[in-house]
Design a protein around this motif. Sequence first.
Motif, mmCIF file in Angstrom:
data_model
loop_
_atom_site.group_PDB
_atom_site.id
_atom_site.type_symbol
_atom_site.label_atom_id
_atom_site.label_comp_id
_atom_site.label_asym_id
_atom_site.label_seq_id
_atom_site.Cartn_x
_atom_site.Cartn_y
_atom_site.Cartn_z
ATOM 1 N N MET A 116 0.852 -1.187 0.000
ATOM 2 C CA MET A 116 0.000 0.000 0.000
ATOM 3 C C MET A 116 0.894 1.245 0.000
ATOM 4 N N PRO A 117 0.554 2.232 -0.832
ATOM 5 C CA PRO A 117 1.346 3.468 -0.855
ATOM 6 C C PRO A 117 1.362 4.146 0.510
ATOM 7 N N SER A 118 2.466 4.801 0.831
ATOM 8 C CA SER A 118 2.628 5.382 2.163
ATOM 9 C C SER A 118 1.765 6.621 2.394
ATOM 10 N N SER A 119 1.409 7.345 1.341
ATOM 11 C CA SER A 119 0.536 8.518 1.512
ATOM 12 C C SER A 119 -0.559 8.504 0.447
ATOM 13 N N TRP A 120 -1.622 9.269 0.682
ATOM 14 C CA TRP A 120 -2.716 9.319 -0.293
ATOM 15 C C TRP A 120 -2.235 9.913 -1.609
ATOM 16 N N LYS A 121 -1.209 10.765 -1.581
ATOM 17 C CA LYS A 121 -0.695 11.383 -2.812
ATOM 18 C C LYS A 121 -0.044 10.353 -3.728
ATOM 19 N N GLU A 122 0.461 9.284 -3.151
ATOM 20 C CA GLU A 122 1.075 8.213 -3.935
ATOM 21 C C GLU A 122 0.061 7.137 -4.308
ATOM 22 N N SER A 123 -1.153 7.263 -3.805
ATOM 23 C CA SER A 123 -2.180 6.249 -4.044
ATOM 24 C C SER A 123 -3.138 6.690 -5.146
ATOM 25 N N GLY A 124 -4.061 5.815 -5.453
ATOM 26 C CA GLY A 124 -5.076 6.119 -6.455
ATOM 27 C C GLY A 124 -6.005 7.245 -6.046
ATOM 28 N N LEU A 125 -6.024 7.607 -4.769
ATOM 29 C CA LEU A 125 -6.860 8.729 -4.319
ATOM 30 C C LEU A 125 -6.459 10.032 -5.009
ATOM 31 N N ARG A 126 -5.257 10.060 -5.520
ATOM 32 C CA ARG A 126 -4.799 11.242 -6.245
ATOM 33 C C ARG A 126 -5.678 11.515 -7.469
ATOM 34 N N TRP A 127 -6.380 10.504 -7.928
ATOM 35 C CA TRP A 127 -7.266 10.612 -9.088
ATOM 36 C C TRP A 127 -8.677 11.052 -8.724
ATOM 37 N N TYR A 128 -8.936 11.365 -7.472
ATOM 38 C CA TYR A 128 -10.299 11.686 -7.036
ATOM 39 C C TYR A 128 -10.864 12.942 -7.695
ATOM 40 N N TRP A 129 -10.021 13.748 -8.321
ATOM 41 C CA TRP A 129 -10.502 14.919 -9.060
ATOM 42 C C TRP A 129 -11.459 14.489 -10.180
ATOM 43 N N VAL A 130 -11.285 13.292 -10.704
ATOM 44 C CA VAL A 130 -12.191 12.787 -11.750
ATOM 45 C C VAL A 130 -13.600 12.615 -11.178
ATOM 46 N N VAL A 131 -13.702 12.132 -9.945
ATOM 47 C CA VAL A 131 -15.005 11.998 -9.283
ATOM 48 C C VAL A 131 -15.700 13.356 -9.250
ATOM 49 N N VAL A 132 -14.970 14.371 -8.826
ATOM 50 C CA VAL A 132 -15.532 15.720 -8.711
ATOM 51 C C VAL A 132 -15.961 16.233 -10.080
ATOM 52 N N LEU A 133 -15.125 16.044 -11.091
ATOM 53 C CA LEU A 133 -15.438 16.505 -12.447
ATOM 54 C C LEU A 133 -16.696 15.834 -13.002
ATOM 55 N N VAL A 134 -16.787 14.511 -12.876
ATOM 56 C CA VAL A 134 -17.955 13.773 -13.360
ATOM 57 C C VAL A 134 -19.204 14.214 -12.596
ATOM 58 N N PHE A 135 -19.089 14.306 -11.278
ATOM 59 C CA PHE A 135 -20.230 14.688 -10.445
ATOM 60 C C PHE A 135 -20.752 16.074 -10.836
ATOM 61 N N ILE A 136 -19.864 17.039 -10.982
ATOM 62 C CA ILE A 136 -20.288 18.401 -11.327
ATOM 63 C C ILE A 136 -20.910 18.443 -12.719
ATOM 64 N N ALA A 137 -20.278 17.809 -13.703
ATOM 65 C CA ALA A 137 -20.831 17.798 -15.065
ATOM 66 C C ALA A 137 -22.211 17.140 -15.081
ATOM 67 N N ASP A 138 -22.348 16.045 -14.356
ATOM 68 C CA ASP A 138 -23.625 15.339 -14.298
ATOM 69 C C ASP A 138 -24.700 16.201 -13.646
ATOM 70 N N GLN A 139 -24.396 16.762 -12.499
ATOM 71 C CA GLN A 139 -25.404 17.547 -11.779
ATOM 72 C C GLN A 139 -25.768 18.835 -12.515
ATOM 73 N N LEU A 140 -24.787 19.508 -13.112
ATOM 74 C CA LEU A 140 -25.098 20.729 -13.876
ATOM 75 C C LEU A 140 -25.987 20.416 -15.082
ATOM 76 N N SER A 141 -25.684 19.320 -15.766
ATOM 77 C CA SER A 141 -26.500 18.955 -16.932
ATOM 78 C C SER A 141 -27.929 18.608 -16.516
ATOM 79 N N LYS A 142 -28.081 17.911 -15.418
ATOM 80 C CA LYS A 142 -29.423 17.543 -14.942
ATOM 81 C C LYS A 142 -30.193 18.768 -14.458
ATOM 82 N N GLN A 143 -29.505 19.700 -13.794
ATOM 83 C CA GLN A 143 -30.178 20.928 -13.358
ATOM 84 C C GLN A 143 -30.625 21.752 -14.557
ATOM 85 N N TRP A 144 -29.821 21.762 -15.609
ATOM 86 C CA TRP A 144 -30.203 22.477 -16.824
ATOM 87 C C TRP A 144 -31.444 21.843 -17.459
#
Length: 170
Positions: free
Chosen positions: A1-29
């Motif tokens: 296991m990587p020693s810090s979250w920065k070395e782990s797959g959590l570093r990719w969590y920005w994709v979660v935020v991007l997908v979530f925002i695009a999805d919610q904005l499109s649905k609100q529209w």
Amino acid sequence: MPSSWKESGLRWYWVVVLVFIADQLSKQWILANFDLYESIKLLPVFNFTYVRNYGAAFSFLSDAGGWQRWLFTMVAVGFSTLLTVWLRKQSSGMWRLNLAYTLVIGGALGNLIDRLQHGFVVDFLDFYWNMSHFPAFNIADSAICIGAGLIIIDSFITESKPNGEDAAKG
């Protein structure tokens, strides 16, 4: 296991935020600009059509009486939690799996918010040919499908090990 979250797959969590925002904005529209079942033709095979999905993929269990809302809520929370734990345990360099997991999490959370807020999922991407329509879907559904596809592809691809690790074993 990587020693810090920065070395782990959590570093990719920005994709979660991007997908979530695009999805919610499109649905609100869609909710702000369309009446239920209203449709705008964009291409000869593609419309924006506002529909409600009370079930899961392809309206599975949509007429089950309401209990499915809570089942799909638990599934979304469970899978998102499990994939987040897996992200923490794997290297940030495993780009295909990290991207796949974060796409699935972002999509699951996008649809989860719909279920909790409205009791249904807002769908609006309507592809068709002649009179045959593919079930309408949304950005969250697309992210989940692409993520699942990447997981399948990753299971068939073997990464070569860096600088002779294979030779040292043989």
